[in-house]
Structure formats: structure tokens, C-alpha cells
Design a protein around this motif. Sequence first.
Motif, PDB file in Angstrom:
ATOM      1  N   ALA A  86      17.113   6.720   6.670  1.00 59.86           N
ATOM      2  CA  ALA A  86      17.020   6.360   8.102  1.00 59.86           C
ATOM      3  C   ALA A  86      17.048   7.625   8.942  1.00 59.86           C
ATOM      4  O   ALA A  86      17.806   8.556   8.647  1.00 59.86           O
ATOM      5  CB  ALA A  86      18.187   5.454   8.497  1.00 59.86           C
ATOM      6  N   LEU A  88      18.231   9.016  12.220  1.00 57.33           N
ATOM      7  CA  LEU A  88      19.215   8.636  13.254  1.00 57.33           C
ATOM      8  C   LEU A  88      18.695   8.879  14.665  1.00 57.33           C
ATOM      9  O   LEU A  88      19.239   8.331  15.625  1.00 57.33           O
ATOM     10  CB  LEU A  88      20.527   9.400  13.024  1.00 57.33           C
ATOM     11  N   ASP A  89      17.658   9.670  14.796  1.00 57.28           N
ATOM     12  CA  ASP A  89      17.057   9.863  16.120  1.00 57.28           C
ATOM     13  C   ASP A  89      16.252   8.642  16.536  1.00 57.28           C
ATOM     14  O   ASP A  89      15.868   8.501  17.698  1.00 57.28           O
ATOM     15  CB  ASP A  89      16.134  11.093  16.120  1.00 57.28           C
TER      16      ASP A  89
END
Length: 262
Positions: A86, A88-89
Motif C-alpha cells: 500500500a 500511504l500517500d
Amino acid sequence: MLDLDAEVLGAYVDEVTAWIAQQAGDRPVRRILDLGSGTGAGAFALLRRFPAASVTAVDADRAMLDRLTGRAHELGLQERVQPVVANLDEGWPAVGEADLVWASGSLHHLAEPVRVLESVRAALAPGGVLAVMELDGMPWFLPESADPAERALEARTQELQAQARAEHLPHMGADWRHLLEKAGFTVTDRVLNISVDAPLPPAGGKYAAAVFGRVAEQVGDRLTAEESHTLDRLLAALPQRNDLVIRTTRTALIGSVPHPAP
Ligand SMILES: C[S@@+](CC[C@H](N)C(=O)[O-])C[C@H]1O[C@@H](n2cnc3c(N)ncnc32)[C@H](O)[C@@H]1O
């Protein structure tokens, strides 16, 4: 590079996990979330420290997670590690509640760290803690007794790399206490002045070679001809040197969420 860092500086990570255990007190730590886990240096140190825990390892880079998963199998820890790819931004992944969130060397990569820290706060179980390790630069390897031209080169490359980072990684070396507080955490921190003397273990020499090799890649074009020559000479001699040291500073922070008023 991450694996070498973990091998050479693992004792300092263990010191931080011991501090986390102390802060957690009697509260059981079962669900750990490792943000920007890389190849798992922190995840494996935490699994050693908290034998009843499992780790959800989040990283944007699938290759890092593949390496982490391979290592988990080698160590017989595959049942206790769940990799999640994933970015995270791009939003908070569906990872559930955590007793401990760990982010080592990863927050400075994020576009908006405070936004992610707010999501961390929401993901923590009541009484859970956030532990952060951050750095403001690469380690220094040359001892005071080294050739002055090499020492000057190391200082120059540190300066050039800091300039390059200011363009690409503006949050490196940020005031993390302030950013954690901004996201609603109560913070306690400590600075680790890391110092490993010569002779370094074999991984230390490889780590130095990796760091100086990266200098050549990243800022080689900004060096003078004389500096480039010194760097080439240094790189060629590194495998035979037994005088290298490691000097670096890391900051560890623990964030907790104040209990709501009754
Ligand atoms: C310097 S490494 C640290 C790795 C590991 N925590 C350690 O201490 O060895 C930073 C890690 O953060 C990951 N990362 C960077 N930006 C990210 C993002 N936006 N979302 C998820 N992971 C990210 C990178 O892929 C990399 O594995």
C-alpha cells in the motif's frame, strides 16, 4: 543497504524495542503495524521483543515485502507476518486496529506525514502507542586518523547529499516531536548517538561501500575532478580497510494518545 544497516546497527533497534516494552508496561502488545517496513529490520526485532505479537508490514514497494516474506519463512515466522502492499500517500490501508504502530526511517518519505499520523492515531487501540525512528543523514565512516583529503571528501559528500535530499525528501530531519504533537500525540523522545568503533564486523565494511557507492551515483556529477579521484581511490581501498568506524544519530519517539476525559 537496509539489511546491512539492520545487521550493523541492530543493537540500537533492540534498545528502542526494549524502551517500547517498558513504555507499554503490562499492556499486551499483540497487533503490530509496521509502516514502510522495508525488508523487515524493525518487524523482526519487534517479533523477538513481543513473542505473542504478529506484524502487519505495510510498504509501497512489493520487492521489499517479498524479501521480508522470504526472510519470515527462513526464520519460521511466516504465521506472524502479514505483508500489505500500500502507498500511504494514497490513503490509509484496511489494516484494522493496532496495539503498536512502528515507523522507522519511513515517515520522511511521505508527502504529508501529519495526515498519515492522524490515521495512525485513529488506528491505535485504546492505550496503544506509536514508535518512530528517524534519521537526518547517512552515517559517517572515516576515523579522525584518516587521510585529510578523504575526510574532507566525506564532509563534502554529506553536504551535497543533504542538498539533494532537501529537494527530494523535504521531511528528512524534520522536527518529529512537533509533527507527532500536531497529529494529537503526547510524545516522549530520545536521541541515540550511535558509535561503532573499528574494526567493524564484515557487514560494516559492506555498509560503508554501499553508502559511498551511492554517493558516486547520487552526487558524483557535483564533485570536482580531484574529489572524484579521491572517491575512486577510497572506494577501491574500502574492502581492505580495518580502520572504519560508524558515527550516526537516530531519534526515537514514542507517541501515546491522551485518554478522553471521563
Ligand atoms: C528507509 S526505508 C526504511 C525501511 C525499514 N522501516 C527499516 O527501518 O529498515 C523506507 C521504506 O518506506 C517505504 N515507503 C516510502 N514511501 C512510502 C509510501 N508512500 N507508502 C508506503 N511505504 C513507503 C519504502 O518503500 C521503504 O521500504
